[in-house]
Every structure is written in structure tokens, then in C-alpha cells.
Design a protein around this motif. Structure first.
Motif, PDB file in Angstrom:
ATOM      1  N   ARG A   1      12.557   0.326  -6.180  1.00  0.00           N
ATOM      2  CA  ARG A   1      12.364  -0.578  -8.096  1.00  0.00           C
ATOM      3  C   ARG A   1      13.897  -1.776  -8.276  1.00  0.00           C
ATOM      4  O   ARG A   1      13.704  -2.694  -7.995  1.00  0.00           O
ATOM      5  CB  ARG A   1      12.037  -0.023  -8.509  1.00  0.00           C
TER       6      ARG A   1
ATOM      7  N   LYS B   1      14.440  -4.534  -4.589  1.00  0.00           N
ATOM      8  CA  LYS B   1      12.577  -4.448  -3.636  1.00  0.00           C
ATOM      9  C   LYS B   1      13.204  -5.395  -2.195  1.00  0.00           C
ATOM     10  O   LYS B   1      12.278  -5.498  -1.456  1.00  0.00           O
ATOM     11  CB  LYS B   1      12.573  -5.854  -4.851  1.00  0.00           C
ATOM     12  N   THR B   2      13.933  -5.692  -1.790  1.00  0.00           N
ATOM     13  CA  THR B   2      14.059  -6.614  -0.889  1.00  0.00           C
ATOM     14  C   THR B   2      13.535  -5.387   0.768  1.00  0.00           C
ATOM     15  O   THR B   2      12.975  -6.150   1.791  1.00  0.00           O
ATOM     16  CB  THR B   2      15.582  -6.954  -0.364  1.00  0.00           C
TER      17      THR B   2
ATOM     18  N   GLN C   1      11.829  -2.693   0.360  1.00  0.00           N
ATOM     19  CA  GLN C   1      10.602  -2.000  -0.405  1.00  0.00           C
ATOM     20  C   GLN C   1       9.699  -2.239   0.853  1.00  0.00           C
ATOM     21  O   GLN C   1       9.029  -1.413   0.980  1.00  0.00           O
ATOM     22  CB  GLN C   1       9.748  -3.040  -1.651  1.00  0.00           C
TER      23      GLN C   1
END
Length: 354
Positions: free
Chosen positions: A68, A71-72, A74
Motif C-alpha cells: 500500500r 504501489k509501484t 504491487q
């Protein structure tokens, strides 16, 4: 007379159905689960993602919170999680994850690990496999050997001995039903029977305040090998002494996978015995089975058996004893401490005090 029917005339089962799996499959599940959590630990350390030992719910939340905030990465995690299994490329990366530094690759492997743990039922499936391994019908209950030795040594229920069982999987194994020990205090990090087995980390168990809270025997079967680091294993062994009674015969029962002793670069049966002897334990029984080694030690109560700085500092670092292809790195180390003015091995905590 018991009915031979598998079902009653109404169609209901006569006995409760207990699911079973083959021992070979149980061993495969156990080995795979521990490989996955070991590699996950390495990856999370590299990514600086918080990980908690033996708390799968907390780990799932921590990993979710990590992505979270990042995010890059994820997408790479999701890609690994959705990969087909087994994936030859990711399996190869999984094996050599210690040498990987690329964050995107690490996240993809982490997703691959988390996906497999979830799909296979995670901790619950592992615990079921572990219980199968202790099924008395298959000879897997290691405490059967302990009870046999205790009877040979003249241990009787009239002596009123108690026991602490670490990593307990069943309240119906031999140590619990033999009648030689009362009570048997059973603990496990992830108890699947909270009524009879307390969910507790032995390393966080409060130290005994007096003799009534100590034990005549500690059973530690196939636990030490799953402790993450060599130093933590040493710290666990040191802690046993604080939970054993003073001024009487007390015993320590240990079971360790044979490859940890016969196929390790840093550990052999002789070195393990040297460690235990330096800590004040005397080997009174030993058995080598096909896959595991059993020990029964007696803690010597003499003042001469206190650990000296010289005795224990020799085990502060790993010592390479053998080195061949395919060997493992199982080892046990201890904190490097300085002697006191009296020459007694001392630590910041009373690890050796009796």
C-alpha cells in the motif's frame, strides 16, 4: 458388540470421519511450507517489510500494508501471485533468492510464495500434516521413545514429576497419556487445540518465580531445527535451564532431524554433545533412527558444571567442520560474553543461574 457397519441404517457415519494423508505427502507439505517461510523471511528483510515469526495473520497484514506504501511494486507482487505453479523460472529464483537484490524480482517471488501459501491452506494445512507425522498408528509420536527411556530409568507416577512439552501437536500422545507426568504443560506457537495446548512462544514464556513453576522434564521434539537463526537456537537451549527444577534430577528430551547432524557443514553429533556437555547436561540415552536423532539428557546439579566463559565462547561462531556439495548450513551459536571476576560465565540476563 461394536457394529461393523460404516454407516447406520439412517445413512449417518458410525464414527466421525477423520481426513488422512499419506506420510510421504505430509513430509512434502512440511518441508515445502518451511522452505517458503524461510525464503519469505529473506525477501522481507531485503525489502524492509516487517515480518513476524509464526503469525500468518499478522504477516498478511504487514505485506498488504507494505505494498500500500509501495504501489509501484504491487504489479510485480500480483504477477508472481497469479503465476502458474510450479513455475520453473520462479522456482529457480526462489532457490537463489539470497543473491537477488532487484526489488521487482523480489516482489514477484514474494507474490509467488504468498499465493502458494494461501492456495495450499497455509498454516492450517501445515499443522494437519504435522499432526499426521505424529500419528501413533504410523509410529510418528516421538514421545513414545521418551516414555520408554523414562520407564527404563525408573520414572514412576508415584514420583509426582511434571513436564513441559514444546511444539505440542496432540494432547493424546504418549507423554500425555502414559501417566508418568502430572501435569503435562503443552505449548505451541500455533496451537490447533487451544483447550489442551496453550498458544505460546517458549522464548516469551514468563520465567519461573519459584520451584513450583519449574519442571522435572522438558520435551523439545522437532522444534529447535525450525528456529530461524543459529543464535536464536542457542538462546533457546540456554533458556531450558531456567525452567528445570533445582537440586534434583531433571531431564531434557530433544529430537532433531538427522540431516541437521549428519549432513551439515557446521554441526555433527559429536559437536552437539560437546555443546550440551559445556552447558552442564549429561547424555544418558541416544537413538539414531532413519530420519531423526533422539537424545535424553540429565542436567547435572553440581557447581562444577556451571558454564565458563572459555567453554561457551568456543561456540560463539560457526565452525566449518565439513564442506561437500549438497550439505546444509544448520548450526547453533551462543552470545559471546566476558567472564566475571570469579571466572563464571555471565550474561546480561541470568541465563545460567540455578
Amino acid at each position: 458388540m461394536l457394529s461393523r457397519r460404516k454407516r447406520t441404517i439412517t445413512g449417518k457415519p458410525v464414527a466421525k470421519h477423520v481426513p488422512k494423508i499419506k506420510p510421504s505427502k505430509a513430509r512434502k507439505i512440511i518441508r515445502r511450507f518451511h522452505l517458503l517461510i524461510q525464503k519469505r523471511r529473506v525477501i522481507c528483510n531485503k525489502l524492509r517489510c516487517d515480518i513476524v515469526e509464526n503469525d500468518e495473520e499478522a504477516n498478511a497484514i504487514n505485506i498488504e500494508n507494505f505494498f500500500r506504501k509501495n504501489k509501484t511494486l504491487q504489479e510485480d507482487f500480483n504477477k508472481g501471485k497469479k503465476s502458474r505453479r510450479p513455475n520453473p523460472r520462479l522456482e529457480e529464483l526462489l532457490v537463489h533468492v539470497q543473491s537477488i537484490e532487484h526489488s521487482q524480482q523480489l516482489c514477484q517471488i514474494l507474490g509467488y510464495i504468498c499465493g502458494e501459501i494461501e492456495e495450499d491452506g497455509g498454516l492450517q494445512n501445515y499443522q494437519f500434516a504435522s499432526t499426521v507425522g505424529q500419528d501413533s498408528n504410523r509410529g510418528g509420536d516421538s514421545s513414545k521413545q521418551l516414555v520408554k527411556w523414562c520407564k527404563e530409568l525408573g520414572v514412576d507416577k508415584a514420583l509426582g514429576m511434571n513436564a513441559l512439552e514444546l511444539g505440542s501437536l496432540s494432547a493424546k500422545n504418549h507423554i500425555s497419556v502414559c501417566g508418568l507426568f502430572n501435569p503435562v504443560v503443552r505449548i505451541d506457537l500455533n496451537s490447533n487445540d487451544t483447550v489442551n495446548i496453550e498458544r505460546q512462544d517458549f522464548m516469551k514464556r514468563p520465567l519461573p518465580k519459584d520451584e513450583s513453576q519449574r519442571f522435572d522434564l522438558i520435551s523439545c521434539s522437532l522444534v529447535l531445527n525450525f528456529v530461524p537463526t543459529p543464535l536464536q537456537r542457542g538462546q533457546m537451549i540456554l533458556r531450558f535451564k531456567q525452567f528445570l527444577k533445582c537440586n534434583k534430577k531433571t531431564y531434557l528430551f530433544l529430537v532433531i532431524p538427522l540431516p541437521c547432524l549428519t549432513n551439515s557443514r557446521y554441526m555433527t553429533k559429536d559437536r552437539f554433545n560437546e555443546i550440551m556437555h559445556a552447558l552442564g547436561y549429561r547424555k544418558i540415552r541416544f537413538k539414531e533412527a532413519k530420519k531423526v536423532a533422539y537424545w535424553l539428557y540429565e542436567l547435572e546439579q553440581s557447581e562444577n558444571t556451571m558454564c565458563s566463559s572459555q567453554n561457551m565462547n568456543q561456540f560463539a561462531k560457526k565452525a566449518k567442520l565439513l564442506d561437500k556439495p549438497g550439505m546444509n548450513n544448520f548450526s547453533i551459536t551462543f552470545p559471546n560474553r566476558q567472564p566475571s571476576h570469579q571466572g563464571i560465565y555471565t550474561t546480561t540476563k541470568p541465563l545460567f543461574s540455578r
